[in-house]
Design an enzyme around this catalytic site. Sequence first.
Site, PDB file in Angstrom:
ATOM      1  N   LYS A  75       0.836  -1.195   0.000  1.00 39.80           N
ATOM      2  CA  LYS A  75       0.000   0.000   0.000  1.00 39.80           C
ATOM      3  C   LYS A  75       0.876   1.251   0.000  1.00 39.80           C
ATOM      4  O   LYS A  75       0.618   2.202  -0.739  1.00 39.80           O
ATOM      5  CB  LYS A  75      -0.942  -0.012   1.213  1.00 39.80           C
ATOM      6  CG  LYS A  75      -2.075  -1.024   1.060  1.00 39.80           C
ATOM      7  CD  LYS A  75      -2.818  -1.308   2.364  1.00 39.80           C
ATOM      8  CE  LYS A  75      -3.833  -2.438   2.155  1.00 39.80           C
ATOM      9  NZ  LYS A  75      -4.500  -2.875   3.400  1.00 39.80           N
ATOM     10  N   GLN A 123      -4.856  -1.292   9.463  1.00 41.86           N
ATOM     11  CA  GLN A 123      -4.802  -2.656   8.932  1.00 41.86           C
ATOM     12  C   GLN A 123      -5.444  -3.644   9.912  1.00 41.86           C
ATOM     13  O   GLN A 123      -5.160  -3.618  11.106  1.00 41.86           O
ATOM     14  CB  GLN A 123      -3.337  -3.040   8.655  1.00 41.86           C
ATOM     15  CG  GLN A 123      -3.145  -4.382   7.981  1.00 41.86           C
ATOM     16  CD  GLN A 123      -3.676  -4.445   6.562  1.00 41.86           C
ATOM     17  OE1 GLN A 123      -3.727  -3.448   5.851  1.00 41.86           O
ATOM     18  NE2 GLN A 123      -4.087  -5.627   6.137  1.00 41.86           N
ATOM     19  N   ASP A 125     -11.031   2.907   3.673  1.00 40.82           N
ATOM     20  CA  ASP A 125     -11.446   1.495   3.648  1.00 40.82           C
ATOM     21  C   ASP A 125     -12.958   1.376   3.435  1.00 40.82           C
ATOM     22  O   ASP A 125     -13.446   0.303   3.079  1.00 40.82           O
ATOM     23  CB  ASP A 125     -11.118   0.844   4.999  1.00 40.82           C
ATOM     24  CG  ASP A 125      -9.906  -0.079   4.941  1.00 40.82           C
ATOM     25  OD1 ASP A 125      -9.650  -0.646   3.870  1.00 40.82           O
ATOM     26  OD2 ASP A 125      -9.244  -0.233   5.983  1.00 40.82           O
TER      27      ASP A 125
HETATM   28  N1  GUN Z   1      -7.012  -6.740   6.155  1.00 42.06           N
HETATM   29  C1  GUN Z   1      -7.316  -7.526   5.092  1.00 42.06           C
HETATM   30  N2  GUN Z   1      -7.947  -6.804   4.135  1.00 42.06           N
HETATM   31  C2  GUN Z   1      -8.052  -5.549   4.616  1.00 42.06           C
HETATM   32  C3  GUN Z   1      -8.581  -4.349   4.085  1.00 42.06           C
HETATM   33  O1  GUN Z   1      -9.141  -4.287   2.982  1.00 42.06           O
HETATM   34  N3  GUN Z   1      -8.471  -3.256   4.880  1.00 42.06           N
HETATM   35  C4  GUN Z   1      -7.890  -3.299   6.113  1.00 42.06           C
HETATM   36  N4  GUN Z   1      -7.843  -2.178   6.816  1.00 42.06           N
HETATM   37  N5  GUN Z   1      -7.389  -4.392   6.615  1.00 42.06           N
HETATM   38  C5  GUN Z   1      -7.452  -5.511   5.870  1.00 42.06           C
END
Ligand code: GUN
Length: 303
Positions: free
Chosen positions: A58, A102, A125
């Site tokens: 990311k 996350q 998100d």
């Molecule tokens: N963990 C696995 N997929 C995601 C996601 O799309 N966003 C976040 N914040 N954590 C994750």
Amino acid sequence: MTFLIKSESGALIIDGKAVAAGVLEGVATEVAALGLKPGLAVVLVGEDPASQVYVKSKGRAAETCGFHSVQHTLPRETTQADLIALVQTLNADPAIHGILVQLPLPPQIDSQLVLETISPAKDVDGFHPVNAGLLAIGDRKRALVPCTPAGSLILLQTAAKELGISIAGLDAVVVGRSNIVGKPMAQLLLAESATVTIAHSRTRDLAGVIARADIVVAAVGIPEMIKGAWIKPGAIVIDVGINRVAGEGLTAQGQPKTRLVGDVEFAAAAARAAAITPVPGGVGPMTIAMLMSNTLSAARRKA
Ligand code: GUN
């Protein structure tokens, strides 16, 4: 650019990497014209290896797009109060337009409470109840939409366009009812005027439900649970699953090899489907691309 590859079985293989590259290119171009540097803050608590990989990708994508990118890495023992205090600081920081915490978080932290602390305007998100609600009432303009379903929809639209079919009126089955993928995916398909069924672990006769579907979106997290023989001939299959399973032989370091598979039995499904996403290289790259797109949207609204 070509986003679709014709497979030996005749099914179109939807190239998520190529579609994602197109999205990222579009984001980078818009950033250059925006006159403001979108800021993305990613927060990682603990040392979960999969999360470390995601967070790194990311950050890298954010830099490629010309964003201001910051990562906060906190120890596993971080208290809920400390994490919430960090989110509040990021909420107030004018250089930050998008905040991603996350998941999963360690057990001492109430994840939902943390997600609800993120300002809805910075919730890239799309997990805050305000954004979930905006999506549910069909306000795509104001909602920040969860990245994986948003990316899955683009892949579905890419395939439908190539096949010369309209999504409206088709029978779509989403397998999985999570807040992160299943529920928002169902909302997006409904907004496209598909007839939507959400199947889940308690669904009776999953094979029968899937056999009627023109569109299958698999988001269960169980390796190859959806059998190729269940797929209706000519269906479009979007496989959200990324599952690591045992491979064959040993690595150069003498470790047992592993490989990634989706929630769908790929080869058997590709023999029946009109179009299908591969794993890896399907939905995965789209999730990160849509995070960048959401961060740009959040920044644009601020600009
Ligand atoms: N963990 C696995 N997929 C995601 C996601 O799309 N966003 C976040 N914040 N954590 C994750």
